[in-house]
Design a protein around this motif. Structure first.
Motif, PDB file in Angstrom:
ATOM      1  N   LEU A 160      32.405  45.191  34.959  1.00  0.00           N
ATOM      2  CA  LEU A 160      30.988  44.943  35.173  1.00  0.00           C
ATOM      3  C   LEU A 160      30.634  45.317  36.607  1.00  0.00           C
ATOM      4  O   LEU A 160      31.435  45.101  37.516  1.00  0.00           O
ATOM      5  CB  LEU A 160      30.673  43.469  34.944  1.00  0.00           C
ATOM      6  N   THR A 193      38.878  40.198  31.824  1.00  0.00           N
ATOM      7  CA  THR A 193      39.837  40.385  30.743  1.00  0.00           C
ATOM      8  C   THR A 193      39.781  39.170  29.831  1.00  0.00           C
ATOM      9  O   THR A 193      39.592  38.033  30.281  1.00  0.00           O
ATOM     10  CB  THR A 193      41.274  40.583  31.267  1.00  0.00           C
ATOM     11  N   ARG A 251      40.654  42.289  25.363  1.00  0.00           N
ATOM     12  CA  ARG A 251      39.773  43.338  25.887  1.00  0.00           C
ATOM     13  C   ARG A 251      39.709  43.264  27.400  1.00  0.00           C
ATOM     14  O   ARG A 251      40.004  42.233  27.995  1.00  0.00           O
ATOM     15  CB  ARG A 251      38.375  43.241  25.299  1.00  0.00           C
ATOM     16  N   GLN A 300      36.745  44.403  30.337  1.00  0.00           N
ATOM     17  CA  GLN A 300      35.418  44.917  30.621  1.00  0.00           C
ATOM     18  C   GLN A 300      35.261  45.001  32.134  1.00  0.00           C
ATOM     19  O   GLN A 300      35.746  44.130  32.863  1.00  0.00           O
ATOM     20  CB  GLN A 300      34.347  43.996  30.037  1.00  0.00           C
ATOM     21  N   LYS A 351      35.065  51.446  40.403  1.00  0.00           N
ATOM     22  CA  LYS A 351      34.944  51.515  38.945  1.00  0.00           C
ATOM     23  C   LYS A 351      35.860  52.592  38.368  1.00  0.00           C
ATOM     24  O   LYS A 351      36.496  52.375  37.326  1.00  0.00           O
ATOM     25  CB  LYS A 351      33.484  51.790  38.580  1.00  0.00           C
TER      26      LYS A 351
END
Length: 112
Positions: free
Chosen positions: A40, A55, A36, A38, A19
């Motif tokens: 997870l 994405t 964007r 993200q 991460k």
């Protein structure tokens, strides 16, 4: 809209190391059509953890332009030349792509 999901299978307990690699971007945010990114995480599997890099793009062509760009090559250089600090703990990955067929957004109006 076009969504690309890269699901990384990660050694159990190592999700934070993977991460951390995505806390800063390496040029993707400047690409035409990028919407964007993200990241997870899922630690519910007893055998391994999962990190999904999701994405969102204006369209498939925008994503393909990213994949063909020098910025993409730079962002993935350590992975490709084997010097990535997270590569040893990533057990495998699966990339899937989706066209957004239906989308509902939050309403700005409040029901009284």
């Amino acid at each position: 809209m076009w969504i690309v999901m890269n699901k990384l299978d990660v050694e159990k307990g190592k999700v934070d190391a993977v991460k951390a690699r995505f806390e800063t971007t390496k040029g993707i945010e400047a690409m035409d059509g990028f919407v964007r990114m993200q990241v997870l995480t899922d630690t519910s599997d007893a055998a391994m953890d999962h990190v999904v890099i999701m994405t969102t793009w204006r369209d498939a062509e925008s994503f393909e332009n990213w994949r063909d760009s020098n910025a993409y090559k730079h962002a993935h250089k350590k992975r490709d030349d084997g010097t990535s600090e997270v590569k040893p703990i990533v057990l495998g990955n699966t990339v899937t792509q989706y066209e957004v067929a239906i989308e509902h957004l939050t309403s700005t109006e409040r029901v009284q």
